[in-house]
Design a protein around this motif. Structure first.
Motif, PDB file in Angstrom:
ATOM      1  N   ALA A  38      32.576  41.709  73.338  1.00 26.17           N
ATOM      2  CA  ALA A  38      32.556  40.899  74.553  1.00 26.17           C
ATOM      3  C   ALA A  38      32.013  39.503  74.274  1.00 26.17           C
ATOM      4  O   ALA A  38      32.537  38.500  74.799  1.00 26.17           O
ATOM      5  CB  ALA A  38      31.702  41.598  75.623  1.00 26.17           C
ATOM      6  N   MET A  39      30.975  39.406  73.448  1.00 26.64           N
ATOM      7  CA  MET A  39      30.414  38.102  73.119  1.00 26.64           C
ATOM      8  C   MET A  39      31.414  37.266  72.322  1.00 26.64           C
ATOM      9  O   MET A  39      31.559  36.060  72.546  1.00 26.64           O
ATOM     10  CB  MET A  39      29.123  38.280  72.326  1.00 26.64           C
ATOM     11  CG  MET A  39      27.980  38.900  73.123  1.00 26.64           C
ATOM     12  SD  MET A  39      27.477  37.893  74.534  1.00 26.64           S
ATOM     13  CE  MET A  39      26.858  36.443  73.695  1.00 26.64           C
ATOM     14  N   LEU A  40      32.099  37.895  71.375  1.00 25.17           N
ATOM     15  CA  LEU A  40      33.082  37.167  70.574  1.00 25.17           C
ATOM     16  C   LEU A  40      34.281  36.754  71.419  1.00 25.17           C
ATOM     17  O   LEU A  40      34.816  35.645  71.255  1.00 25.17           O
ATOM     18  CB  LEU A  40      33.533  38.040  69.398  1.00 25.17           C
ATOM     19  CG  LEU A  40      32.480  38.279  68.318  1.00 25.17           C
ATOM     20  CD1 LEU A  40      32.964  39.336  67.325  1.00 25.17           C
ATOM     21  CD2 LEU A  40      32.155  36.985  67.591  1.00 25.17           C
ATOM     22  N   ALA A 104      31.926  45.049  56.809  1.00 26.23           N
ATOM     23  CA  ALA A 104      33.226  45.273  57.448  1.00 26.23           C
ATOM     24  C   ALA A 104      33.209  44.813  58.903  1.00 26.23           C
ATOM     25  O   ALA A 104      34.147  44.157  59.379  1.00 26.23           O
ATOM     26  CB  ALA A 104      33.593  46.756  57.363  1.00 26.23           C
ATOM     27  N   VAL A 105      32.120  45.136  59.609  1.00 24.80           N
ATOM     28  CA  VAL A 105      31.997  44.689  61.000  1.00 24.80           C
ATOM     29  C   VAL A 105      31.947  43.169  61.062  1.00 24.80           C
ATOM     30  O   VAL A 105      32.580  42.534  61.920  1.00 24.80           O
ATOM     31  CB  VAL A 105      30.747  45.308  61.649  1.00 24.80           C
ATOM     32  CG1 VAL A 105      30.490  44.702  63.025  1.00 24.80           C
ATOM     33  CG2 VAL A 105      30.906  46.821  61.768  1.00 24.80           C
ATOM     34  N   GLY A 106      31.210  42.567  60.138  1.00 28.04           N
ATOM     35  CA  GLY A 106      31.100  41.117  60.129  1.00 28.04           C
ATOM     36  C   GLY A 106      32.412  40.420  59.834  1.00 28.04           C
ATOM     37  O   GLY A 106      32.733  39.392  60.440  1.00 28.04           O
ATOM     38  N   LEU A 107      33.186  40.966  58.910  1.00 29.98           N
ATOM     39  CA  LEU A 107      34.482  40.356  58.589  1.00 29.98           C
ATOM     40  C   LEU A 107      35.435  40.428  59.780  1.00 29.98           C
ATOM     41  O   LEU A 107      36.146  39.466  60.082  1.00 29.98           O
ATOM     42  CB  LEU A 107      35.092  41.045  57.372  1.00 29.98           C
ATOM     43  CG  LEU A 107      34.375  40.797  56.042  1.00 29.98           C
ATOM     44  CD1 LEU A 107      35.030  41.606  54.927  1.00 29.98           C
ATOM     45  CD2 LEU A 107      34.381  39.312  55.691  1.00 29.98           C
ATOM     46  N   ILE A 114      37.634  32.616  63.122  1.00 27.54           N
ATOM     47  CA  ILE A 114      38.363  31.838  62.114  1.00 27.54           C
ATOM     48  C   ILE A 114      39.814  31.644  62.518  1.00 27.54           C
ATOM     49  O   ILE A 114      40.410  30.576  62.292  1.00 27.54           O
ATOM     50  CB  ILE A 114      38.272  32.534  60.740  1.00 27.54           C
ATOM     51  CG1 ILE A 114      36.822  32.530  60.246  1.00 27.54           C
ATOM     52  CG2 ILE A 114      39.166  31.850  59.717  1.00 27.54           C
ATOM     53  CD1 ILE A 114      36.609  33.295  58.964  1.00 27.54           C
ATOM     54  N   THR A 115      40.418  32.659  63.147  1.00 24.31           N
ATOM     55  CA  THR A 115      41.832  32.567  63.503  1.00 24.31           C
ATOM     56  C   THR A 115      42.095  31.584  64.651  1.00 24.31           C
ATOM     57  O   THR A 115      43.263  31.347  64.989  1.00 24.31           O
ATOM     58  CB  THR A 115      42.365  33.951  63.890  1.00 24.31           C
ATOM     59  OG1 THR A 115      41.503  34.532  64.889  1.00 24.31           O
ATOM     60  CG2 THR A 115      42.426  34.861  62.681  1.00 24.31           C
ATOM     61  N   ILE A 116      41.046  31.042  65.267  1.00 23.67           N
ATOM     62  CA  ILE A 116      41.272  29.990  66.263  1.00 23.67           C
ATOM     63  C   ILE A 116      41.982  28.813  65.611  1.00 23.67           C
ATOM     64  O   ILE A 116      42.926  28.241  66.155  1.00 23.67           O
ATOM     65  CB  ILE A 116      39.939  29.546  66.890  1.00 23.67           C
ATOM     66  CG1 ILE A 116      39.331  30.691  67.700  1.00 23.67           C
ATOM     67  CG2 ILE A 116      40.128  28.316  67.769  1.00 23.67           C
ATOM     68  CD1 ILE A 116      37.976  30.370  68.279  1.00 23.67           C
ATOM     69  N   SER A 118      42.639  28.263  61.429  1.00 25.24           N
ATOM     70  CA  SER A 118      42.315  28.647  60.060  1.00 25.24           C
ATOM     71  C   SER A 118      42.095  27.446  59.146  1.00 25.24           C
ATOM     72  O   SER A 118      41.542  27.588  58.053  1.00 25.24           O
ATOM     73  CB  SER A 118      43.435  29.530  59.480  1.00 25.24           C
ATOM     74  OG  SER A 118      44.676  28.835  59.513  1.00 25.24           O
ATOM     75  N   GLU A 119      42.528  26.252  59.583  1.00 25.44           N
ATOM     76  CA  GLU A 119      42.350  25.067  58.753  1.00 25.44           C
ATOM     77  C   GLU A 119      41.082  24.275  59.102  1.00 25.44           C
ATOM     78  O   GLU A 119      40.772  23.300  58.439  1.00 25.44           O
ATOM     79  CB  GLU A 119      43.575  24.152  58.898  1.00 25.44           C
ATOM     80  CG  GLU A 119      44.864  24.786  58.406  1.00 25.44           C
ATOM     81  CD  GLU A 119      46.054  23.858  58.560  1.00 25.44           C
ATOM     82  OE1 GLU A 119      45.853  22.730  59.099  1.00 25.44           O
ATOM     83  OE2 GLU A 119      47.165  24.231  58.160  1.00 25.44           O
ATOM     84  N   GLY A 120      40.369  24.686  60.141  1.00 21.76           N
ATOM     85  CA  GLY A 120      39.162  23.969  60.543  1.00 21.76           C
ATOM     86  C   GLY A 120      37.928  24.570  59.888  1.00 21.76           C
ATOM     87  O   GLY A 120      37.681  25.786  60.010  1.00 21.76           O
ATOM     88  N   TRP A 121      37.152  23.743  59.201  1.00 17.75           N
ATOM     89  CA  TRP A 121      35.965  24.256  58.516  1.00 17.75           C
ATOM     90  C   TRP A 121      34.891  24.684  59.497  1.00 17.75           C
ATOM     91  O   TRP A 121      34.045  25.548  59.179  1.00 17.75           O
ATOM     92  CB  TRP A 121      35.406  23.200  57.568  1.00 17.75           C
ATOM     93  CG  TRP A 121      34.899  21.948  58.228  1.00 17.75           C
ATOM     94  CD1 TRP A 121      35.587  20.793  58.409  1.00 17.75           C
ATOM     95  CD2 TRP A 121      33.602  21.736  58.782  1.00 17.75           C
ATOM     96  NE1 TRP A 121      34.802  19.868  59.059  1.00 17.75           N
ATOM     97  CE2 TRP A 121      33.569  20.425  59.292  1.00 17.75           C
ATOM     98  CE3 TRP A 121      32.464  22.526  58.892  1.00 17.75           C
ATOM     99  CZ2 TRP A 121      32.444  19.890  59.914  1.00 17.75           C
ATOM    100  CZ3 TRP A 121      31.340  22.000  59.515  1.00 17.75           C
ATOM    101  CH2 TRP A 121      31.325  20.696  60.017  1.00 17.75           C
ATOM    102  N   VAL A 122      34.916  24.141  60.717  1.00 16.81           N
ATOM    103  CA  VAL A 122      33.918  24.527  61.718  1.00 16.81           C
ATOM    104  C   VAL A 122      34.017  26.021  62.012  1.00 16.81           C
ATOM    105  O   VAL A 122      33.012  26.742  62.049  1.00 16.81           O
ATOM    106  CB  VAL A 122      34.104  23.698  63.000  1.00 16.81           C
ATOM    107  CG1 VAL A 122      33.195  24.229  64.113  1.00 16.81           C
ATOM    108  CG2 VAL A 122      33.805  22.235  62.739  1.00 16.81           C
ATOM    109  N   TYR A 123      35.231  26.504  62.203  1.00 14.69           N
ATOM    110  CA  TYR A 123      35.412  27.918  62.539  1.00 14.69           C
ATOM    111  C   TYR A 123      35.149  28.813  61.333  1.00 14.69           C
ATOM    112  O   TYR A 123      34.710  29.952  61.482  1.00 14.69           O
ATOM    113  CB  TYR A 123      36.818  28.123  63.084  1.00 14.69           C
ATOM    114  CG  TYR A 123      37.123  27.218  64.235  1.00 14.69           C
ATOM    115  CD1 TYR A 123      36.483  27.378  65.448  1.00 14.69           C
ATOM    116  CD2 TYR A 123      38.017  26.157  64.089  1.00 14.69           C
ATOM    117  CE1 TYR A 123      36.737  26.530  66.511  1.00 14.69           C
ATOM    118  CE2 TYR A 123      38.282  25.302  65.143  1.00 14.69           C
ATOM    119  CZ  TYR A 123      37.625  25.485  66.352  1.00 14.69           C
ATOM    120  OH  TYR A 123      37.871  24.639  67.384  1.00 14.69           O
TER     121      TYR A 123
END
Length: 324
Positions: A38-40, A104-107, A114-116, A118-123
């Motif tokens: 929910a937070m993510l 595994a949970v973290g990935l 990251i998928t927002i 994939s080319e942005g280093w911020v994410y």
């Protein structure tokens, strides 16, 4: 696995067998993972809902601390659920399983950010911070004392839920703390409200962890030592502090980029960072103190010394009989 390692592990597994075989670890993992999801989801929705690049960066900075704290708890709860399925494994195997589960949970959690883009280093930075948080959270599940880890996770969830409730009531509660028409009074009221929220969170953490450890004692017939009660009460606050430290270190580049947008944004980021750290420390100390007081009230008092008055009274009679 070496024999010296396997002996204590088997004894510990035999002692905590009923606890390991229960389904409570699965329930905790489901609740913690649902909270993290929910937070993510909220963080992703907030970030993608901004069309302006600057607002997107600031939204990412605002959403990162909550997602990191939720990832810590989710990693710990998921790792604990996996470790309980390995009652005969040695200490090293359990630790590796806990670390792997947290990773595994973290990935999985990091990929949602990251998928927002994939080319942005911020994410990528935010996703990496979330992955690190879940991995670190999973580590305690491999150290033993599963009931303490479970109590800490439930206490942290209680603190999170309390924070959500208080955030909805903040507007109505600020006048109680002296908020008026001036900006200084509103700032002071917000500061007092933050201290009160931390104290209530610590109280909830201490009471929840204490009750769970007591229920585990009644269920299994074995208890943990009293310092572990204090550690469990302090655990939710410790998770908040660790989450803030990860945000300031692993996610420092995101906070720095958000602070470069304007002087006002830099001031806001500094204030929020200090407030989060203070809140975590308050929850830590109040939670530990509450748990210690709660367990101290249940400690039995020493038995009274036997009354020696009858023996003293009988002594003259014995002497008189001896004289006869």
């Amino acid at each position: 696995m070496s024999e010296p390692d396997s002996g204590p592990d088997q004894a510990e597994g035999a002692q905590q067998g009923p606890e390991r075989a229960s389904s409570r670890g699965i329930v905790l993992a489901v609740v913690a993972l649902a909270w993290a999801a929910a937070m993510l989801w909220s963080a992703r929705a907030t970030i993608t809902g901004r069309t302006d690049a600057e607002m997107e960066v600031t939204s990412t900075a605002y959403a990162m601390p909550g997602a990191v704290s939720a990832a810590l708890v989710a990693g710990a709860a998921a790792a604990l659920a996996v470790v309980t399925l390995l009652p005969r494994a040695g200490r090293t195997a359990r630790f590796l399983a806990a670390i792997g589960t947290g990773l595994a949970v973290g990935l999985l959690g990091g990929l949602t950010i990251i998928t927002i883009n994939s080319e942005g280093w911020v994410y990528a930075v935010v996703g990496g911070t979330i992955a690190a948080a879940a991995t670190i959270g999973g580590a305690p599940a491999g150290f033993g004392h599963p009931r303490v880890t479970a109590a800490v996770c439930w206490g942290a969830i209680a603190v999170f839920l309390l924070g959500v409730v208080l955030s909805f009531l903040q507007h109505d509660l600020l006048p109680v703390f002296g908020a008026g028409d001036t900006s200084s009074s509103r700032a002071d009221a917000a500061s007092y409200f933050g201290f009160a929220q931390g104290a209530l969170g610590g109280l909830a953490a201490g009471l929840v962890t204490y009750r769970l450890l007591r229920r585990a004692r009644h269920r299994t017939g074995a208890d943990v030592r009293w310092p572990l009660y204090a550690l469990a009460g302090a655990g939710p606050g410790l998770l908040l502090v660790v989450g803030e430290l990860l945000t300031r270190t692993a996610g420092a580049r995101v906070l720095e980029l958000a602070g470069k947008i304007s002087e006002l944004e830099l001031t806001v980021q500094q204030m929020l960072s200090g407030s989060r750290l203070n809140n975590g420390l308050i929850v830590l100390f109040v939670g530990a103190f509450t748990a210690m007081v709660a367990v101290g009230r249940t400690l039995g008092s020493p038995a009274p010394a036997p009354d020696t008055a009858p023996a003293v009274a009988a002594q003259p009679a014995d002497l008189s009989r001896a004289g006869d």
